[in-house]
Design a protein around this motif. Structure first.
Motif, short mmCIF file in Angstrom:
data_model
loop_
_atom_site.label_atom_id
_atom_site.label_comp_id
_atom_site.label_asym_id
_atom_site.label_seq_id
_atom_site.Cartn_x
_atom_site.Cartn_y
_atom_site.Cartn_z
N SER A 54 -1.54 -5.13 -3.44
CA SER A 54 -1.57 -3.68 -3.62
C SER A 54 -2.64 -3.29 -4.61
N SER A 55 -3.11 -2.05 -4.48
CA SER A 55 -4.06 -1.51 -5.45
C SER A 55 -3.46 -1.42 -6.85
N ASP A 88 -10.78 -2.87 -8.62
CA ASP A 88 -11.45 -2.17 -7.52
C ASP A 88 -10.49 -2.21 -6.33
N PRO A 89 -9.95 -1.06 -5.95
CA PRO A 89 -8.93 -1.05 -4.88
C PRO A 89 -9.39 -1.65 -3.57
N LYS A 90 -10.70 -1.77 -3.38
CA LYS A 90 -11.22 -2.30 -2.12
C LYS A 90 -11.50 -3.80 -2.17
N ARG A 91 -11.31 -4.42 -3.35
CA ARG A 91 -11.68 -5.84 -3.48
C ARG A 91 -10.52 -6.63 -4.10
N LEU A 92 -9.92 -7.48 -3.28
CA LEU A 92 -8.81 -8.30 -3.77
C LEU A 92 -9.25 -9.23 -4.90
N SER A 93 -10.50 -9.61 -4.91
CA SER A 93 -11.00 -10.53 -5.94
C SER A 93 -10.99 -9.91 -7.34
N THR A 130 -0.99 6.01 -2.85
CA THR A 130 -1.80 7.09 -2.28
C THR A 130 -3.17 6.60 -1.83
N LEU A 131 -3.45 5.30 -2.01
CA LEU A 131 -4.78 4.77 -1.68
C LEU A 131 -4.75 3.98 -0.38
N ARG A 132 -5.76 4.21 0.45
CA ARG A 132 -5.90 3.48 1.72
C ARG A 132 -6.92 2.37 1.50
N THR A 133 -6.42 1.14 1.33
CA THR A 133 -7.29 0.02 0.95
C THR A 133 -7.33 -1.09 1.99
N GLY A 134 -6.42 -1.09 2.94
CA GLY A 134 -6.30 -2.21 3.86
C GLY A 134 -5.29 -3.24 3.39
N GLN A 135 -4.86 -3.16 2.12
CA GLN A 135 -3.79 -4.02 1.64
C GLN A 135 -2.46 -3.49 2.17
N GLN A 136 -1.54 -4.41 2.46
CA GLN A 136 -0.31 -3.97 3.14
C GLN A 136 0.64 -3.18 2.23
N ASP A 195 -0.15 -0.68 0.36
CA ASP A 195 -0.82 0.59 0.08
C ASP A 195 -0.60 1.51 1.27
N THR A 196 -0.97 2.79 1.10
CA THR A 196 -0.83 3.73 2.21
C THR A 196 -1.71 3.26 3.38
#
Length: 516
Positions: A296-297, A302-307, A422-428, A430-431
């Motif tokens: 999750s974010s 960085d909400p777009k980078r799991l690293s 509330t963030l759409r990140t591609g992580q499960q 998250d929204t």
């Protein structure tokens, strides 16, 4: 001779009359003509028997009139058929059958204890238990509480007692309940719901109650053992010292290496970040898995980078709310056996934690509870469904709870239930995904804080989503897209069906709100 001819003619006429199909006996090709031929030749359904077994939802003549006016093809034709027919195995289920379907699923998810085979990663279990389903072939910790909610209302009390026996024995054996009952999960636990599971028991045996209380105190000691190794960094294992000296908890894993069950994924993630040792990243990933929110974010810079994950730097509001519930439960159970020293100790710990939750996690200007960033020494900017946990734990004032309710209604409530963030990140986590356990935490927390209308609204929206997916697919799913009311996505594996905690929460909602 004349009579015989007349008789033969009458018989022939009767035979011809009987050969004519009545309205109830007409075949699909008789009734649907061009529509039938188009459906079959375009192979709208792979099996030619599917459409001919369908049941019209209204008069065939009315269906044909609409078909001739629109003459759809391809996907439009399939949509037309599904709108006008109950098609076997596709859309022939209804909301009324959902509860019955869940009740029939429980036996399929029950596993019996078996001897562990040499070389297996399986950990021993002593009594029957329920697995989530799909790829999750073993019992999981926090899943099980929400599964038990359904077992409780579906007449499966013996399974609740046997699962509690398993978890009690597991704590006695390992000192904690692992993420799941596999050797590769022993380095971590999951959100601690054992105290709440105990409240679902109906066994009043005093000796068993004493054994369970001892196990609960052992679990508390597991989460707090880092207090003995705190240094200048202010954190050790699962314990964090807050600015005022209060000791709270974070997620952690005792093993700093790639997860066995997601080895390739973790190695690839580590390769994306050369700024810190791989072992540090692996610890953050494992701690994210202990949180149950993997991923999750909430945990990402960085909400777009799991690293960019840094779970162990975050002091989570949900974990500390659950620890408060655990401490309150220990106080109550110690009072029942007249252990005054225990009552005094855990009352102090619970008071300290309740105060810290409202000192560090409450963001008044935003009407939310946040996680605490122990490096930045301030609340994190991420709004998530975890904001409802202090309401669930009874830690929020009426004013705080009302503010959280307004925030939820404005920012987290979707047409199909509660968004995770509330963030759409591609992580499960998250929204647009919604998850059964978070719906229940919200429902129960809002009810407890005097907001029954919003609780019921979330319950109705979520149950509508689960029902819609069940009618369409015949499955109970691990997660759902609450914005489009369809199966959820994201994560390291395909969406699973089965599914323990979805079944449990759906049953609990239907029992709580009959006729919803």
């Amino acid at each position: 001779m004349k009579i015989s001819s007349l008789w033969r003619g009458a018989l022939l006429s009767a035979t011809l009359l009987l050969a004519q199909p009545s309205a109830a006996q007409r075949t699909p090709v008789d009734m649907y003509g061009d529509l039938f031929r188009t459906v079959q030749t375009e192979r709208i359904f792979p099996d030619g028997k599917t459409f001919v077994d369908a049941v019209p939802k209204r008069a065939p003549e009315a269906i044909m009139e609409d078909y001739r006016r629109t003459t759809p093809h391809g996907e439009a034709l399939r949509a037309f058929i599904l709108a006008n027919f109950a098609v076997p195995g596709i859309n022939d289920r209804d909301a009324a059958s959902l509860r019955r379907h869940i009740q029939t699923l429980w036996p399929t998810l029950v596993r019996q204890p078996e001897a562990v085979k040499p070389g297996s990663s399986t950990l021993p279990m002593d009594a029957p238990y329920v697995v989530p389903g799909g790829r999750f072939r073993e019992i999981y910790y926090w899943d099980s509480y929400f599964t038990m909610l359904g077992l409780a209302v579906d007449g499966q009390q013996p399974l609740i007692e046997s699962m509690l026996a398993d978890f009690t024995a597991t704590i006695e054996r390992y000192g904690h309940i692992p993420n799941g009952m596999r050797s590769y999960y022993l380095g971590r636990s999951q959100p601690p719901f054992f105290a709440l599971m105990l409240d679902l028991s109906k066994d009043s045996d005093a000796a068993l109650a004493a054994r369970r209380l001892a196990a609960l105190r052992s679990e508390h000691a597991y989460w707090m053992k880092g207090a003995n190794c705190l240094d200048a960094s202010g954190a050790c294992a699962r314990v964090v010292r807050m600015p005022n000296g209060a000791l709270l908890n974070r997620y952690w894993d005792d093993i700093p290496q790639a997860r066995d069950e997601s080895y390739a994924e973790d190695v690839a993630t580590a390769a994306e970040d050369q700024s810190r040792p791989a072992e540090v990243l692996y610890r953050h990933l494992r701690a994210g898995a202990e949180s149950g929110w993997d991923f999750s974010s909430r945990w990402l810079d960085d909400p777009k980078r799991l690293s960019t994950i840094r779970t162990t730097d975050i002091v989570p509001v949900d974990l500390n709310s659950l620890m408060l519930i655990m401490e309150d439960s220990i106080v109550r159970r110690c009072a029942e056996v007249k252990d005054s020293a225990c009552v005094t100790e855990f009352t102090r710990l619970a008071t300290q934690r309740r105060d810290a939750l409202n000192r560090y996690f409450w963001v008044a200007r935003e009407g939310r509870y946040a996680d605490w960033d122990r490096i930045a020494k301030k609340p994190t900017p991420r709004l998530s469904a975890a904001t409802l946990y202090p309401l669930f734990a009874g830690a929020a004032s009426a004013k705080q709870a009302q503010a959280v309710g307004e925030t939820v209604r404005r920012d987290l409530l979707a047409v199909g239930g509660l968004r995770t963030t509330t963030l759409r990140t591609g992580q499960q986590w998250d929204t647009p995904n919604g998850w059964a356990p978070l719906q229940w935490i919200a429902i129960a927390g809002l009810e407890r804080s005097g907001q029954p209308a919003l609780a019921r609204d979330i319950a109705q929206r979520w149950l509508g989503t689960v029902t819609a997916a069940y009618v369409e697919t015949g499955k109970m799913l691990e997660k759902y897209d609450v914005e489009e009311r369809k199966p959820g996505g994201g994560g390291e594996y395909p969406t699973q069906d089965g599914f323990g905690w979805t079944n449990g929460v759906a049953s609990a909602i239907m029992a709580k709100y009959p006729g919803l």
